[in-house]
Design an enzyme around this catalytic site. Sequence first.
Site, PDB file in Angstrom:
ATOM      1  N   SER A   1      42.308  23.204  21.457  1.00 39.57           N
ATOM      2  CA  SER A   1      41.911  22.390  22.598  1.00 39.57           C
ATOM      3  C   SER A   1      41.004  23.180  23.526  1.00 39.57           C
ATOM      4  O   SER A   1      41.050  24.416  23.561  1.00 39.57           O
ATOM      5  CB  SER A   1      43.158  21.940  23.364  1.00 39.57           C
ATOM      6  OG  SER A   1      42.832  21.312  24.575  1.00 39.57           O
TER       7      SER A   1
ATOM      8  N   ALA B   1      49.710  13.111  11.089  1.00 37.85           N
ATOM      9  CA  ALA B   1      48.634  12.335  10.456  1.00 37.85           C
ATOM     10  C   ALA B   1      48.730  10.833  10.672  1.00 37.85           C
ATOM     11  O   ALA B   1      47.912  10.088  10.149  1.00 37.85           O
ATOM     12  CB  ALA B   1      48.628  12.619   8.953  1.00 37.85           C
TER      13      ALA B   1
ATOM     14  N   TYR C   1      51.332  23.339  27.314  1.00 37.13           N
ATOM     15  CA  TYR C   1      50.345  22.859  26.344  1.00 37.13           C
ATOM     16  C   TYR C   1      49.192  23.847  26.240  1.00 37.13           C
ATOM     17  O   TYR C   1      48.802  24.265  25.147  1.00 37.13           O
ATOM     18  CB  TYR C   1      49.833  21.482  26.746  1.00 37.13           C
ATOM     19  CG  TYR C   1      48.831  20.896  25.765  1.00 37.13           C
ATOM     20  CD1 TYR C   1      49.262  20.302  24.582  1.00 37.13           C
ATOM     21  CD2 TYR C   1      47.462  20.945  26.020  1.00 37.13           C
ATOM     22  CE1 TYR C   1      48.348  19.764  23.673  1.00 37.13           C
ATOM     23  CE2 TYR C   1      46.547  20.415  25.127  1.00 37.13           C
ATOM     24  CZ  TYR C   1      46.993  19.825  23.956  1.00 37.13           C
ATOM     25  OH  TYR C   1      46.074  19.315  23.066  1.00 37.13           O
TER      26      TYR C   1
ATOM     27  N   THR D   1      49.337  17.603   9.134  1.00 40.78           N
ATOM     28  CA  THR D   1      50.478  17.336  10.000  1.00 40.78           C
ATOM     29  C   THR D   1      50.019  16.442  11.151  1.00 40.78           C
ATOM     30  O   THR D   1      48.879  16.482  11.579  1.00 40.78           O
ATOM     31  CB  THR D   1      51.094  18.630  10.565  1.00 40.78           C
ATOM     32  OG1 THR D   1      50.207  19.232  11.517  1.00 40.78           O
ATOM     33  CG2 THR D   1      51.379  19.635   9.452  1.00 40.78           C
TER      34      THR D   1
ATOM     35  N   SER E   1      48.397   9.001  13.461  1.00 44.95           N
ATOM     36  CA  SER E   1      47.624   8.392  14.543  1.00 44.95           C
ATOM     37  C   SER E   1      46.572   9.379  15.045  1.00 44.95           C
ATOM     38  O   SER E   1      46.539  10.545  14.632  1.00 44.95           O
ATOM     39  CB  SER E   1      48.544   7.977  15.701  1.00 44.95           C
ATOM     40  OG  SER E   1      49.160   9.122  16.282  1.00 44.95           O
ATOM     41  N   GLY E   2      45.717   8.892  15.939  1.00 42.70           N
ATOM     42  CA  GLY E   2      44.763   9.747  16.628  1.00 42.70           C
ATOM     43  C   GLY E   2      43.862  10.555  15.720  1.00 42.70           C
ATOM     44  O   GLY E   2      43.325  10.061  14.725  1.00 42.70           O
ATOM     45  N   ILE E   3      43.704  11.833  16.061  1.00 41.16           N
ATOM     46  CA  ILE E   3      42.828  12.740  15.334  1.00 41.16           C
ATOM     47  C   ILE E   3      43.261  12.868  13.871  1.00 41.16           C
ATOM     48  O   ILE E   3      42.432  12.836  12.955  1.00 41.16           O
ATOM     49  CB  ILE E   3      42.834  14.136  15.985  1.00 41.16           C
ATOM     50  CG1 ILE E   3      42.213  14.088  17.390  1.00 41.16           C
ATOM     51  CG2 ILE E   3      42.074  15.144  15.119  1.00 41.16           C
ATOM     52  CD1 ILE E   3      40.734  13.823  17.418  1.00 41.16           C
ATOM     53  N   GLY E   4      44.567  12.999  13.633  1.00 44.68           N
ATOM     54  CA  GLY E   4      45.052  13.186  12.262  1.00 44.68           C
ATOM     55  C   GLY E   4      44.725  12.017  11.350  1.00 44.68           C
ATOM     56  O   GLY E   4      44.241  12.203  10.234  1.00 44.68           O
TER      57      GLY E   4
END
Length: 340
Positions: free
Chosen positions: A172, A10, A194, A8, A12-15
């Site tokens: 996190s 997916a 968050y 999920t 951009s970034g970490i995904g």
Amino acid sequence: MNKVVLVTGANSGIGLALCERLLSDDVEGFQLCLACRNMQRARVARAALLASHPSAQVTLLQMDTSSISSVIAASKEVKLRYNRVDHLYLNAGIMPSPHLDIKAFFKGLFSSNIITMFATGEGILTQKDCLTPDGLQGVFATNLFGHFLLIKELEPVLCHGGRTSQLIWTSSSNAHRSAFNVEDIQHQKGTQPYSSSKYACDLLSLALNTHYNKQGLHSSVICPGFVMTSLTYGILPSFPSFLWTILMPLFWLIRMFTNTFTLTPYNGTEALFWLFKQKPESLDPQAKYHSLTSGLGNSYTQPRKMDIDLATSEVLYEKLLQLESDMRKKLKERKEGLAA
């Protein structure tokens, strides 16, 4: 049938970095499904992955984890496509309208707390949350409840045929017990949704192991470290780009003194990728697996005990089950009202 990996968030970034690493390691060994809210960005991400790995099996799935109807519809599609899901990466997340306490930030720059401040955001970050159309707090729905509902919907393909399946949560270092209140799981009364949602993810992972390990489903939690992604840049949306350029050498310098400054999405996926290689049943359910990077840029994974307890995780799990029941009832009533 090859293994199925669903990620999920997916696009951009970490995904996206995780998808690239997985494909670089084993193009032919699995089917990769990118579950994304924005399909335009998802198509761009898929095209980029296939440009590097033309023989890979990469499909798209539209899903917004903040929307109950979207999660249910996407789950039905998954069950139509696959008879099993081997690895489910619960990575989608938001931090809306983050507010940086400038005074606390600059005070922290000249204190002994500078590394902790950058690594966790503790004491300098608050967010303004909002309600979803379903009436849930947005951060809670996106980061936690939508994923919980996804797991419940996908039980038939996650717990199937005596196999071992794996859930992997992107948590996190900002997941603090102090931000979470089990009597206010949606964080309606606080200013750190968050942090609360990520701490709740840690708790939920433990509860899921309690309830699903006997069915072959195992859950783990990772921390990507301090990574420069759109989420990070969003903390200072009006921050001039040249100031980020000035700050980057400072971040590289800080990394000489701490291993939590992974900085790049590729380094941030180290623990996610490492867990893909492990036997899920051998992992510690009370450990958070951290992506770490040495001052010289070498990445590695290290488990650290989470500040969680079984009793609180069970209370959260029961509350989520009740909320799931309530929301399904509301969704049914809404559909019946539209049909009338």
